[in-house]
Write a protein that holds these residues in place. Sequence first.
Motif, PDB file in Angstrom:
ATOM      1  N   LYS A 184       0.617   6.759  -7.830  1.00  0.00           N
ATOM      2  CA  LYS A 184       0.797   5.331  -7.534  1.00  0.00           C
ATOM      3  C   LYS A 184      -0.041   4.918  -6.325  1.00  0.00           C
ATOM      4  O   LYS A 184      -0.662   3.844  -6.329  1.00  0.00           O
ATOM      5  N   ILE A 185      -0.102   5.755  -5.295  1.00  0.00           N
ATOM      6  CA  ILE A 185      -0.907   5.445  -4.113  1.00  0.00           C
ATOM      7  C   ILE A 185      -2.393   5.426  -4.466  1.00  0.00           C
ATOM      8  O   ILE A 185      -3.137   4.549  -4.017  1.00  0.00           O
ATOM      9  N   ILE A 186      -2.829   6.380  -5.281  1.00  0.00           N
ATOM     10  CA  ILE A 186      -4.226   6.398  -5.724  1.00  0.00           C
ATOM     11  C   ILE A 186      -4.541   5.091  -6.453  1.00  0.00           C
ATOM     12  O   ILE A 186      -5.539   4.430  -6.165  1.00  0.00           O
ATOM     13  N   ARG A 187      -3.666   4.716  -7.386  1.00  0.00           N
ATOM     14  CA  ARG A 187      -3.879   3.492  -8.177  1.00  0.00           C
ATOM     15  C   ARG A 187      -3.888   2.242  -7.310  1.00  0.00           C
ATOM     16  O   ARG A 187      -4.805   1.424  -7.387  1.00  0.00           O
ATOM     17  N   SER A 188      -2.874   2.117  -6.467  1.00  0.00           N
ATOM     18  CA  SER A 188      -2.718   0.860  -5.725  1.00  0.00           C
ATOM     19  C   SER A 188      -3.554   0.803  -4.449  1.00  0.00           C
ATOM     20  O   SER A 188      -4.211  -0.210  -4.189  1.00  0.00           O
ATOM     21  N   ASP A 189      -3.552   1.868  -3.657  1.00  0.00           N
ATOM     22  CA  ASP A 189      -4.234   1.822  -2.361  1.00  0.00           C
ATOM     23  C   ASP A 189      -5.725   2.133  -2.451  1.00  0.00           C
ATOM     24  O   ASP A 189      -6.521   1.511  -1.756  1.00  0.00           O
ATOM     25  N   LEU A 190      -6.098   3.097  -3.276  1.00  0.00           N
ATOM     26  CA  LEU A 190      -7.522   3.431  -3.400  1.00  0.00           C
ATOM     27  C   LEU A 190      -8.260   2.480  -4.340  1.00  0.00           C
ATOM     28  O   LEU A 190      -9.380   2.078  -4.070  1.00  0.00           O
ATOM     29  N   LYS A 242     -11.142   4.760   5.796  1.00  0.00           N
ATOM     30  CA  LYS A 242      -9.834   4.369   5.249  1.00  0.00           C
ATOM     31  C   LYS A 242      -9.521   5.172   3.989  1.00  0.00           C
ATOM     32  O   LYS A 242      -8.404   5.639   3.804  1.00  0.00           O
ATOM     33  N   ARG A 243     -10.524   5.347   3.110  1.00  0.00           N
ATOM     34  CA  ARG A 243     -10.331   6.145   1.895  1.00  0.00           C
ATOM     35  C   ARG A 243      -9.950   7.578   2.251  1.00  0.00           C
ATOM     36  O   ARG A 243      -9.038   8.146   1.669  1.00  0.00           O
ATOM     37  N   ARG A 244     -10.653   8.145   3.232  1.00  0.00           N
ATOM     38  CA  ARG A 244     -10.344   9.519   3.662  1.00  0.00           C
ATOM     39  C   ARG A 244      -8.933   9.618   4.220  1.00  0.00           C
ATOM     40  O   ARG A 244      -8.222  10.583   3.964  1.00  0.00           O
ATOM     41  N   ALA A 245      -8.528   8.625   4.996  1.00  0.00           N
ATOM     42  CA  ALA A 245      -7.189   8.623   5.585  1.00  0.00           C
ATOM     43  C   ALA A 245      -6.113   8.562   4.500  1.00  0.00           C
ATOM     44  O   ALA A 245      -5.104   9.277   4.571  1.00  0.00           O
ATOM     45  N   ILE A 246      -6.334   7.737   3.489  1.00  0.00           N
ATOM     46  CA  ILE A 246      -5.378   7.633   2.385  1.00  0.00           C
ATOM     47  C   ILE A 246      -5.312   8.952   1.624  1.00  0.00           C
ATOM     48  O   ILE A 246      -4.224   9.457   1.316  1.00  0.00           O
ATOM     49  N   MET A 247      -6.465   9.520   1.325  1.00  0.00           N
ATOM     50  CA  MET A 247      -6.500  10.795   0.597  1.00  0.00           C
ATOM     51  C   MET A 247      -5.839  11.909   1.406  1.00  0.00           C
ATOM     52  O   MET A 247      -5.102  12.733   0.855  1.00  0.00           O
TER      53      MET A 247
END
Length: 92
Positions: free
Chosen positions: A32-38, A8-13
Motif C-alpha cells: 500500500k505504501i509503494i502504491r500510494s506514497d511512491l 524522498k523515494r529512498r527514505a520511503i523505501m
Amino acid sequence: MTDLPVEKRRAIMQAIEDGLSNGELSVGEAIKIIRSDLYGMSQAHYARFMGISDKTLRDIEKGNTDPRLSIVTKLLESGGMRLSAKAVGVRV
C-alpha cells in the motif's frame, strides 16, 4: 505517478524495508505504501498497472488473502524491493 525527489523515494523505501524487517509492517501494508506514497496511484489504477484485479490488490493490502508468491513478488519489485526469507527463532 508522483514526481518525488530521489532522497524522498529512498527514505520511503528505507522506511518500508525497516518496517518489514522489524515486523512493524505487513507485506500488504508495504505494498500500500509503494502504491500510494511512491506512485501516488489509486488501487484501481495500480491494479491495472500491475495486471491484477482491484479486488486482489484490495485484499492483499488489507491482509484478507494469502496471495500467490508471484503476485507479491511483482508488487514488491515495483517498489524496488526483493522478497527474501529469513529464519527467526529456529529451534533444534
